[in-house]
Scaffold this motif. Structure first.
Motif, PDB file in Angstrom:
ATOM      1  N   PHE A  10     -27.790  17.458 -58.988  1.00 22.65           N
ATOM      2  CA  PHE A  10     -28.708  16.424 -58.488  1.00 22.65           C
ATOM      3  C   PHE A  10     -29.196  15.494 -59.595  1.00 22.65           C
ATOM      4  O   PHE A  10     -30.111  14.695 -59.369  1.00 22.65           O
ATOM      5  N   ASN A  11     -28.595  15.586 -60.784  1.00 24.39           N
ATOM      6  CA  ASN A  11     -29.003  14.752 -61.913  1.00 24.39           C
ATOM      7  C   ASN A  11     -27.756  14.277 -62.640  1.00 24.39           C
ATOM      8  O   ASN A  11     -26.969  15.094 -63.126  1.00 24.39           O
ATOM      9  N   ALA A  12     -27.576  12.976 -62.746  1.00 25.89           N
ATOM     10  CA  ALA A  12     -26.334  12.425 -63.304  1.00 25.89           C
ATOM     11  C   ALA A  12     -26.302  12.391 -64.816  1.00 25.89           C
ATOM     12  O   ALA A  12     -25.244  12.582 -65.426  1.00 25.89           O
ATOM     13  N   THR A  13     -27.449  12.134 -65.458  1.00 26.61           N
ATOM     14  CA  THR A  13     -27.453  11.880 -66.897  1.00 26.61           C
ATOM     15  C   THR A  13     -27.984  13.036 -67.733  1.00 26.61           C
ATOM     16  O   THR A  13     -27.793  13.061 -68.948  1.00 26.61           O
ATOM     17  N   GLY A  14     -28.701  13.952 -67.112  1.00 24.36           N
ATOM     18  CA  GLY A  14     -29.345  15.026 -67.854  1.00 24.36           C
ATOM     19  C   GLY A  14     -30.752  14.688 -68.295  1.00 24.36           C
ATOM     20  O   GLY A  14     -31.450  15.536 -68.852  1.00 24.36           O
ATOM     21  N   VAL A  15     -31.198  13.459 -68.055  1.00 31.14           N
ATOM     22  CA  VAL A  15     -32.555  13.041 -68.393  1.00 31.14           C
ATOM     23  C   VAL A  15     -33.466  13.276 -67.190  1.00 31.14           C
ATOM     24  O   VAL A  15     -33.116  12.954 -66.061  1.00 31.14           O
ATOM     25  N   PHE A  16     -34.653  13.820 -67.466  1.00 34.28           N
ATOM     26  CA  PHE A  16     -35.666  13.996 -66.424  1.00 34.28           C
ATOM     27  C   PHE A  16     -36.916  13.234 -66.852  1.00 34.28           C
ATOM     28  O   PHE A  16     -37.737  13.738 -67.609  1.00 34.28           O
ATOM     29  N   GLY A  17     -37.029  11.998 -66.391  1.00 39.59           N
ATOM     30  CA  GLY A  17     -38.148  11.160 -66.791  1.00 39.59           C
ATOM     31  C   GLY A  17     -37.670   9.912 -67.503  1.00 39.59           C
ATOM     32  O   GLY A  17     -36.531   9.473 -67.333  1.00 39.59           O
ATOM     33  N   ASP A  18     -38.537   9.349 -68.337  1.00 40.71           N
ATOM     34  CA  ASP A  18     -38.229   8.094 -69.029  1.00 40.71           C
ATOM     35  C   ASP A  18     -38.467   8.256 -70.525  1.00 40.71           C
ATOM     36  O   ASP A  18     -39.615   8.308 -70.982  1.00 40.71           O
TER      37      ASP A  18
ATOM     38  N   ALA B 149     -32.198   6.111 -71.493  1.00 40.81           N
ATOM     39  CA  ALA B 149     -32.332   5.516 -70.161  1.00 40.81           C
ATOM     40  C   ALA B 149     -33.066   6.497 -69.250  1.00 40.81           C
ATOM     41  O   ALA B 149     -32.914   7.714 -69.392  1.00 40.81           O
ATOM     42  N   PRO B 150     -33.853   5.990 -68.307  1.00 40.43           N
ATOM     43  CA  PRO B 150     -34.619   6.885 -67.442  1.00 40.43           C
ATOM     44  C   PRO B 150     -33.788   7.424 -66.279  1.00 40.43           C
ATOM     45  O   PRO B 150     -32.821   6.801 -65.844  1.00 40.43           O
ATOM     46  N   GLU B 151     -34.194   8.574 -65.795  1.00 46.41           N
ATOM     47  CA  GLU B 151     -33.703   9.091 -64.518  1.00 46.41           C
ATOM     48  C   GLU B 151     -34.786   9.985 -63.929  1.00 46.41           C
ATOM     49  O   GLU B 151     -35.308  10.882 -64.601  1.00 46.41           O
ATOM     50  N   TYR B 152     -35.106   9.700 -62.681  1.00 49.31           N
ATOM     51  CA  TYR B 152     -36.069  10.509 -61.935  1.00 49.31           C
ATOM     52  C   TYR B 152     -35.347  11.069 -60.711  1.00 49.31           C
ATOM     53  O   TYR B 152     -35.386  10.478 -59.634  1.00 49.31           O
TER      54      TYR B 152
END
Length: 247
Positions: A206-214, A186-189
């Motif tokens: 400042f980041n909930a999922t640990g993903v930076f991008g898509d 899943a994406p997160e920006y």
């Protein structure tokens, strides 16, 4: 089919002695044990660095050392599963391994780094080893930003910032597809704090999922193209280093 270099994981000591005797280089992958979103394993940085190292070593007829699977991942410690070394510990480990490489008679040490937080400890360790007489070159996926711009469809979360995104997911699909769960991609920006990069901070703030991008557009074919480009540029730079030191 890619050629397989001599690898400590599959090689006995007489063969290592023979490789060192013919002037082979040693290649060391350094990764990390840290979160990479819900779809990638905690060993992603190590898996990728080792995969790239094996391709480079095969082209050079070099020897692949066991990887350093832990790095300076302090900024991800707020996520469960992240296990980090201090910068001083990582630097000391690299120096000790480098001394062993020199003692065994290898012509030089090539370090492939898979984690941003390792850069300073690697640079300081390389400086110490060079002072002791071991030629060292350390690489951080050269040309990755250009390759990502040419190959990938998604935008990076930040300039040169690739973490659990399309880039890393694609490379993992090329190297360890069994470890990737695209159903959880899943994406997160996230919005980077204005002081990001100039003060220590935990990414989870400042980041909930640990993903930076898509990560969703990632494919194994894109990953293979990224790896091939990284390996090609790495080999070019290593060649320049070898010529400079007559290795």
């Amino acid at each position: 089919m890619h050629k397989i270099a001599s690898d400590f994981a599959h090689t006995a000591w007489p063969d290592i002695a023979a490789a060192a005797g013919r002037g082979a280089l040693a290649v060391l992958a350094i990764g990390a044990c840290e979160q990479h979103g819900a779809h990638l394993p905690l060993t992603t940085d190590t898996d990728l660095a080792l995969g790239v190292s094996r391709r480079i070593a095969a082209a050079l007829e070099a020897v692949v050392l066991p990887p350093i699977a832990y790095g300076d991942a302090w900024n991800n410690e707020a996520f469960p599963g992240t296990l980090s070394l201090s910068p001083d510990t990582l630097r000391a480990v690299i120096i000790d391994i480098g001394r062993g490489v020199r003692r065994n008679g290898f012509a030089g040490l090539v370090i492939i780094n898979g984690h941003f937080g390792n850069r300073e400890p690697i640079s300081l360790a390389a400086r110490a080893l060079v002072a002791e007489g071991l030629p060292v070159v350390h690489l951080d996926y050269p040309h990755l930003e250009k390759l990502a711009g040419d190959i990938c469809d998604s935008e990076p979360a930040g300039p040169g910032f690739y973490h659990a995104d399309e880039v890393e997911t694609a490379m993992m699909l090329a190297l360890r597809p069994d470890a990737v769960d695209m159903s959880r991609a899943a994406p997160e920006y996230p919005a980077f704090p204005p002081t990001f990069g100039i003060e220590p901070m935990q990414l989870r703030d400042f980041n909930a999922t640990g993903v930076f991008g898509d990560p969703r557009p990632a494919t194994a074919a894109k990953g293979e193209a990224l790896i091939e480009g990284i390996v090609a540029e790495s080999l070019r730079l290593i060649g320049l280093w070898q010529a400079r030191h007559a290795i």
